[in-house]
Enzyme design. Structure first.
Site, PDB file in Angstrom:
ATOM      1  N   ASP A   8     -36.644  -8.719 -23.979  1.00 46.09           N
ATOM      2  CA  ASP A   8     -37.886  -8.743 -23.207  1.00 46.09           C
ATOM      3  C   ASP A   8     -38.575  -7.395 -23.430  1.00 46.09           C
ATOM      4  O   ASP A   8     -38.164  -6.611 -24.303  1.00 46.09           O
ATOM      5  CB  ASP A   8     -37.625  -9.074 -21.723  1.00 46.09           C
ATOM      6  N   CYS A  65     -32.399  -6.308 -22.621  1.00 51.60           N
ATOM      7  CA  CYS A  65     -33.440  -6.174 -21.591  1.00 51.60           C
ATOM      8  C   CYS A  65     -33.283  -4.786 -20.981  1.00 51.60           C
ATOM      9  O   CYS A  65     -32.638  -3.928 -21.582  1.00 51.60           O
ATOM     10  CB  CYS A  65     -33.376  -7.309 -20.566  1.00 51.60           C
ATOM     11  N   THR A  67     -31.682  -3.707 -18.220  1.00 45.81           N
ATOM     12  CA  THR A  67     -30.303  -3.424 -17.801  1.00 45.81           C
ATOM     13  C   THR A  67     -29.250  -4.238 -18.553  1.00 45.81           C
ATOM     14  O   THR A  67     -28.063  -3.924 -18.474  1.00 45.81           O
ATOM     15  CB  THR A  67     -30.134  -3.763 -16.304  1.00 45.81           C
ATOM     16  N   HIS A  98     -10.546 -10.801 -26.847  1.00 44.12           N
ATOM     17  CA  HIS A  98      -9.966 -11.544 -25.723  1.00 44.12           C
ATOM     18  C   HIS A  98     -10.860 -12.683 -25.235  1.00 44.12           C
ATOM     19  O   HIS A  98     -10.363 -13.731 -24.855  1.00 44.12           O
ATOM     20  CB  HIS A  98      -9.688 -10.604 -24.548  1.00 44.12           C
ATOM     21  N   HIS A 133      -5.266 -16.139 -25.432  1.00 45.16           N
ATOM     22  CA  HIS A 133      -6.690 -15.923 -25.127  1.00 45.16           C
ATOM     23  C   HIS A 133      -7.494 -17.201 -25.368  1.00 45.16           C
ATOM     24  O   HIS A 133      -8.471 -17.471 -24.666  1.00 45.16           O
ATOM     25  CB  HIS A 133      -7.234 -14.768 -25.963  1.00 45.16           C
TER      26      HIS A 133
HETATM   27  C1  RB5 Z   1     -37.827  -6.008 -16.609  1.00 44.96           C
HETATM   28  O1  RB5 Z   1     -38.548  -5.073 -15.874  1.00 44.96           O
HETATM   29  C2  RB5 Z   1     -36.373  -5.984 -16.198  1.00 44.96           C
HETATM   30  O2  RB5 Z   1     -36.242  -6.581 -14.945  1.00 44.96           O
HETATM   31  C3  RB5 Z   1     -35.526  -6.686 -17.229  1.00 44.96           C
HETATM   32  O3  RB5 Z   1     -35.707  -6.073 -18.461  1.00 44.96           O
HETATM   33  C4  RB5 Z   1     -34.034  -6.681 -16.991  1.00 44.96           C
HETATM   34  O4  RB5 Z   1     -33.558  -5.414 -16.701  1.00 44.96           O
HETATM   35  C5  RB5 Z   1     -33.529  -7.703 -16.074  1.00 44.96           C
HETATM   36  O5  RB5 Z   1     -32.323  -7.840 -15.830  1.00 44.96           O
END
Ligand code: RB5
Length: 147
Positions: A8, A65, A67, A98, A133
């Site tokens: 994203d 993304c 996080t 695993h 596994h």
């Molecule tokens: C986008 O701002 C952010 O929410 C997305 O990139 C991600 O971190 C979501 O889990």
């Protein structure tokens, strides 16, 4: 090996850099978007990559993304997907050995590109160990059938 990659807006620059490095290292990388930095909803991109893996168009996937959390939650809702959110190379190797993870998710706001690439290389170079596994992974995948 066909690697699908997607992101994203939070992961766009990292996705571009990973694609470039993987291609330079001889991997076949299929870019599932986004093509330019614009705000999008991570589930839409996660679905494209995850569906492609479920349909065996790709061997594995990378989703980036902010996080890595949203991408992993989204991808893990697709049947046949075992997505692992990774921030270190040991976990990257374990995710393959695993868990036979077929998608790695990364947080571009959490780790830098150098560690991210080390993580991806550790995952790609590892092999699933099978045996006990395999039994555990099969139990995991049975959860899809009891929904
Ligand atoms: C986008 O701002 C952010 O929410 C997305 O990139 C991600 O971190 C979501 O889990």
């Amino acid at each position: 090996m066909k690697i699908a990659i997607g992101c994203d807006h939070g992961g766009f620059e990292m996705k571009e850099e990973l694609k470039q490095r993987l291609t330079a290292d001889g991997y076949e990388v299929i870019d599932c978007g986004i093509e330019m930095k614009k705000e999008v909803d991570y589930p839409d991109i996660a679905k494209v990559v995850a569906d492609g893996i479920r349909m065996k168009n790709y061997d594995c996937g990378i989703l980036v993304c902010g996080t890595g959390i949203g991408m992993s939650i989204a991808a893990n809702k697709i049947d046949g997907i075992r997505a692992a959110l990774i921030t270190d190379t040991f976990s990257a190797r374990m995710a393959k050995e695993h868990n036979n993870a077929n998608i790695v998710t990364l947080g571009a706001r959490i780790i830098g590109i150098e560690l991210a690439y080390e993580v991806i290389k550790a995952y790609l170079l590892a092999e699933f160990l099978g045996g006990k596994h395999q039994v555990r992974v099969e139990k995991l995948m049975k959860f899809e059938k009891i929904r």
